[in-house]
Design a protein around this motif. Structure first.
Motif, PDB file in Angstrom:
ATOM      1  N   THR B  21     -22.359  -6.530  31.195  1.00 54.17           N
ATOM      2  CA  THR B  21     -21.992  -6.787  29.803  1.00 54.17           C
ATOM      3  C   THR B  21     -23.131  -7.469  29.060  1.00 54.17           C
ATOM      4  N   ALA B  72     -10.488  -3.631  34.813  1.00 57.97           N
ATOM      5  CA  ALA B  72     -10.131  -4.594  33.762  1.00 57.97           C
ATOM      6  C   ALA B  72     -11.375  -5.312  33.273  1.00 57.97           C
ATOM      7  N   ALA B  76     -12.879  -5.386  29.510  1.00 65.24           N
ATOM      8  CA  ALA B  76     -13.164  -6.666  28.855  1.00 65.24           C
ATOM      9  C   ALA B  76     -14.621  -6.716  28.412  1.00 65.24           C
ATOM     10  N   ILE B  80     -15.905  -7.337  24.683  1.00 69.49           N
ATOM     11  CA  ILE B  80     -16.767  -8.472  24.329  1.00 69.49           C
ATOM     12  C   ILE B  80     -17.990  -7.973  23.569  1.00 69.49           C
TER      13      ILE B  80
END
Lengths: 306, 387
Positions: B21, B72, B76, B80
């Protein structure tokens, strides 16, 4: 329908048939020796046409103005360059994948086709736009009553047929042709008989690609325009022609070429709605033929080995 | 050390998702080409080091054992990143496009990766979805919420024309059928005036209970680009389809499809109905592509035949091949790569078709199983930890 229009459509259809047939001959030759589909064939045709065009530009800037000389030089340059390209493709992309699933060869040559197509678009000066191909053949015309025949069309038609006859003679009457047919029948046995397998495969790819170059030049001379994407549709129709005629069968390829040209011409003439749908009609007919005869009209003779 | 040696711990998977991420945000936010190049070199180095010191294996085992948690975490992570860029139209559009391309490529994975049907008309089925969305919003008979399932159903219906030829043909011949269909579709919409011809059509916004998705989002002092709403829908769609495809793969249906791909004759001998599973895979794959297409149409707002060329279909096939045939995670990575890289490097944009074609040629020559190859089927619930 009046006879002049009919004649025009007939000539147009025959011309298309010869061009498709020339492309299909390549597909069928490659399938014969290696059981592979080289999908970049249509784009090899494009590159051939652009090679011829570049040769023309070079000759023109070199003050050589005789159209016949230009034409011969263009054809030779295109054929030689494409023969080399075809052999290189066979050597470095097709032969290394011999052990892999046949689909991988199809994929790799599809991608190569993209590279060639985009390469022409990006590298040729102003390659995204269509280029005017020079009119090099005499533009005289005969009239038979209402029917007008143009000399250049006749020359193209007969030279196309002559190329097909020559390829046929090479395959059936020469030592190289004998070797090609031997490899096509059984590669391993051919090797035990002292035939150089790799050399024969490369030669076959060179011949097929040179024929595609001729088709490219003919296409350019007939329509007086070439563009970077012309090979895609010609490749698809050439492949379809080869498949419908039965892969690995030269006569089938020519038959398929004329069949497809016929379908498109009929699509343009006889359909009640706009002639713009002629390609849609031909492609839909192809899908229907494949559903009806899954390995072409002249069916492939195979039995499954388990 | 126990966290790493215990191969079922979710630790490595979560750390990896967090790192991915952060990396994604850095990459999407980087403006200068030098920074982007440094990020790419850094990623290559990190992957190489991770493989060298066994970290990659630990991450992979951890993901295998905790896939739900990792899924999950991935959702997420995307959320984000989306919130981070909440007011940047372009970044959000890029992310949405890659999410939708993942859905379409998942459809191709079901067809090609599981049942072994090659579909060279992927972008045509995406296009059917797009045009369905355009027609539905133009006629305004149906509320636009229905466009998503309707786009999928239309793609599946149109695809059913191809079922007979696809079932009867094999290998090259089957490839020819889908290639012909892909070109037929583009030519058809180009000459069809009712569908806008070569100029294309505009697609109305997605509307939900009177709220148009094309309005900017305002919640108190929080303002966001309207693409954020589309991104959330695309992410939900992807999550749904991803879980569906993973479930399918692990079920006996997936097993049947694998068997049919690997050996039709043997599977017929064991009583598998080849035609049935091929039809299921082909139709489901087209449904996925059509659904993704319908939403993509809304996102783009305007569609034209040139969005659905043969080259675009080849890009979809490239995504499946690059990522690793039959591996949904590989597809996800490859789709993001294929969309975002050319947008970030403007020089590449012009050369993107060549670039992907060359990449696929190299992959086929040197690593035919793809970058993230599909692993052996795990027959036992925790078999991931046994290997």
């Amino acid at each position: 329908m009046d006879i002049a229009l009919f004649g025009q459509y007939l000539i147009n259809g025959l011309m298309l048939g010869v061009i498709y047939g020339l492309v299909a001959v390549g597909f069928t030759l490659f399938f014969g020796v290696l059981d592979v589909i080289k999908f970049s064939h249509g784009d090899v045709l494009t590159v051939g046409a652009f090679t011829a065009f570049a040769t023309y530009l070079a000759l023109k800037s070199g003050q050589i103005a005789s159209p016949w000389l230009q034409l011969v030089a263009m054809s030779i340059a295109a054929m030689a360059a494409m023969a080399l390209l075809g052999a290189l493709i066979a050597r470095y992309l097709v032969l290394p994948l011999r052990g892999a699933p046949a689909l991988n060869t199809l994929l790799i040559t599809l991608m190569l086709g993209t590279v060639l197509r985009e390469g022409v678009r990006l590298l040729f000066p102003d390659g995204s736009n269509p280029k005017p191909f020079p009119r090099l053949l005499p533009a005289d015309a005969f009239s038979f009553g209402a029917l007008t025949l143009r000399v250049d069309t006749l020359i193209l038609l007969f030279s196309g047929l002559a190329v097909i006859v020559v390829v046929n003679l090479i395959i059936n009457r020469t030592k190289l042709g004998l070797a090609i047919r031997a490899v096509a029948q059984d590669g391993e046995t051919a090797m035990t008989m002292g035939i150089n397998f790799t050399a024969v495969v490369l030669a076959t790819f060179a011949i097929g690609s040179a024929v595609a170059a001729i088709a490219g030049v003919m296409n350019g001379l007939y329509y007086n325009e070439i563009n970077f994407a012309m090979g895609l549709l010609l490749g698809v129709f050439g492949f379809s022609a080869a498949v419908v005629g039965g892969l690995g069968n030269i006569y089938g390829a020519i038959l398929g070429g004329f069949l497809f040209a016929g379908l498109q011409t009929v699509g343009a003439v006889a359909l009640p709605f706009a002639s713009a749908y002629k390609d849609v009609f031909a492609l839909a007919a192809l899908i229907a033929i494949m559903a009806w005869r899954p390995t072409g009209l002249i069916a492939e003779k195979t039995s499954e080995r388990v | 050390m126990t966290a790493i040696t215990d191969r079922r711990s979710p630790g490595p998977a979560v750390v990896f998702a967090a790192a991915a991420t952060v990396y994604g945000i850095l990459f999407l936010g980087a403006e200068k080409e030098r920074a982007l190049a440094a990020l790419i070199v850094g990623a290559a180095l990190a992957v190489w080091l991770a493989a060298r010191f066994g970290l990659a294996e630990a991450v992979r085992a951890s993901i295998g054992a905790n896939e739900t948690a990792f899924q999950a975490a991935a959702v997420a992570g995307v959320l984000i990143a989306a919130l981070w860029f909440h007011d940047e139209h372009f970044v959000l559009l890029m992310m949405t496009t890659s999410l939708l391309l993942m859905v379409a490529a998942l459809g191709l994975t079901v067809q090609f990766g599981y049942a072994g049907i090659v579909n060279f008309a992927g972008s045509a089925f995406v296009g059917i979805g797009c045009y369905t969305a355009a027609v539905v919003t133009k006629s305004a008979v149906l509320p636009s919420v229905f466009t998503l399932p309707l786009g999928g159903i239309m793609a599946a219906l149109v695809g059913s024309i191809l079922i007979l030829p696809v079932l009867r043909t094999r290998g090259h011949y089957a490839a020819l059928v889908t290639i012909a269909f892909g070109i037929l579709f583009k030519t058809f919409i180009e000459v069809n005036d009712a569908l806008g011809g070569p100029q294309g059509m505009s697609v109305g916004p997605l509307r939900l209970a009177g709220w148009s998705f094309n309005d900017p989002i305002r919640l108190g002092s929080f303002e966001a680009s309207f693409y954020l709403a589309y991104l959330v829908v695309a992410l939900a769609l992807l999550a749904l389809m991803f879980v569906l495809v993973r479930r399918l793969e692990r079920s006996w249906i997936g097993l049947a499809m694998d068997a049919i791909r690997l050996d039709e004759i043997a599977s017929a001998c064991y009583g598998l109905d080849i035609a049935r599973w091929k039809i299921v895979a082909f139709t489901l794959g087209n449904f996925l592509a059509g659904t993704a297409g319908a939403l993509y149409g809304h996102v783009l707002g305007f569609i034209a035949p040139n969005n659905f060329t043969f080259g675009d279909s080849l890009i979809l096939v490239s995504i499946v091949l690059l990522g690793g045939v039959g591996n949904p995670w590989g597809v996800a990575v490859a789709a993001a790569f294929v969309v975002i890289l050319p947008e970030k490097f403007q020089i590449i944009q012009e050369y993107r078709f060549v670039l992907y074609a060359v990449l696929v040629i190299l992959i086929l020559l040197f690593r035919p199983e793809g970058l993230l190859p599909r692993r052996l089927r795990a027959y036992l619930p925790n078999a991931g930890s046994l290997r």
